[in-house]
Design a protein around this motif. Structure first.
Motif, PDB file in Angstrom:
ATOM      1  N   TRP A 219       0.840  -1.194   0.000  1.00 13.10           N
ATOM      2  CA  TRP A 219       0.000   0.000   0.000  1.00 13.10           C
ATOM      3  C   TRP A 219       0.881   1.251   0.000  1.00 13.10           C
ATOM      4  O   TRP A 219       1.936   1.271   0.639  1.00 13.10           O
ATOM      5  N   SER A 221       0.488   5.758   0.125  1.00 13.14           N
ATOM      6  CA  SER A 221      -0.445   6.826   0.475  1.00 13.14           C
ATOM      7  C   SER A 221      -1.027   7.488  -0.766  1.00 13.14           C
ATOM      8  O   SER A 221      -0.507   7.341  -1.878  1.00 13.14           O
ATOM      9  N   ALA A 222      -2.080   8.257  -0.561  1.00 11.31           N
ATOM     10  CA  ALA A 222      -2.730   8.962  -1.669  1.00 11.31           C
ATOM     11  C   ALA A 222      -1.761   9.951  -2.323  1.00 11.31           C
ATOM     12  O   ALA A 222      -1.764  10.132  -3.537  1.00 11.31           O
ATOM     13  N   GLN A 223      -0.929  10.605  -1.503  1.00 11.41           N
ATOM     14  CA  GLN A 223       0.043  11.546  -2.056  1.00 11.41           C
ATOM     15  C   GLN A 223       1.028  10.848  -2.979  1.00 11.41           C
ATOM     16  O   GLN A 223       1.420  11.384  -4.009  1.00 11.41           O
TER      17      GLN A 223
END
Length: 246
Positions: A219, A221-223
């Protein structure tokens, strides 16, 4: 009170006995590929110690021609001889590369291209962490310069896990923490598994650009998935290094 003191005294002994099982439990990712690499050329940066050394050793064991790209040539030569002896592969070579100096990087690339027609595997292993504020030879902040700035190509980012290596050498506190929790920290060999997995596993090309941990897609992060931010980082990096943006 005596019982508590006795327990504290015996705790290191029990942890020492349990360490191999604990490490195995915490290190689930193992590269199981049996691919052999005769005729392949690999470059491993920071290959004179830790994860880089273990990665280079495994690539040499599989028959690759391996370049150890190191800042310290003396240490690199010692490791090269060690790997040659252990694997029987004499195609383990040392070349100077200081990722804190773009002149050194360009010189390494120029010399490599004069020696080899192809580069099949590049392991960007070298890095720094928590070092005192300083700048590279080109004036970049040390972490940014070494870890980031310094294609038919597939690329993967990897997280090796918490590994007993020299990465924490600049922080006495982190060195103490690494020593205190050494029973729970991966060995360099365990830390090298994900890099090896991404470098030699067949059919992984469809996951180009993904992030890996413990030999599996991990996974982010969105950033980290933001295309606009990624493009800006690329453009700024190219501008800093004085190279074309596309």
């Amino acid at each position: 009170m005596i019982g508590v003191l006795l327990l504290l005294l015996l705790l290191p002994f029990f942890l020492y006995i349990a360490a191999p099982k604990i490490r195995k439990m915490l290190s689930s990712g193992v590269c199981t590929s049996t691919v052999q690499l005769p005729g392949k050329v690999a470059v491993v940066t920071g290959a004179n110690t830790g994860i880089g050394k273990e990665t280079a050793k495994e690539l040499a064991q599989r028959g690759a021609r391996v370049y150890l790209a190191c800042r310290d040539i003396q240490k690199g030569e010692l490791v090269a001889r060690e790997i040659q002896t252990m694997t029987g592969n004499q195609q383990v070579l040392v070349r100077e590369l200081d990722l804190a100096d773009t002149k050194s990087i360009r010189a390494f690339a120029k010399d490599f291209l004069a020696e080899e027609k192809h580069l099949h595997i590049l392991i960007n292993n070298a890095g720094v962490m928590m070092c005192p504020y300083s700048k590279t030879a080109d004036g970049f902040e040390m972490h940014m310069g070494v870890n980031h700035l310094g294609s038919g190509v597939t690329t993967y980012s990897v997280h090796p896990g918490t590994v007993n290596s020299e990465l924490v050498r600049h922080s006495p506190f982190m060195k103490w923490m690494w020593w205190l929790f050494s029973f729970f920290i991966k060995t360099p060999k365990q830390g090298a598994q994900t890099s090896l997995y991404c470098a030699i596993t067949e059919g992984l090309e469809i996951l180009n650009g993904h992030h890996f941990s413990d030999c599996s897609v991990a996974w982010v992060s969105a950033q980290a998935r933001n295309e606009t931010i990624a493009r800006r980082l690329w453009d700024v990096s190219c501008d800093l290094l004085g190279i074309p943006m596309d």
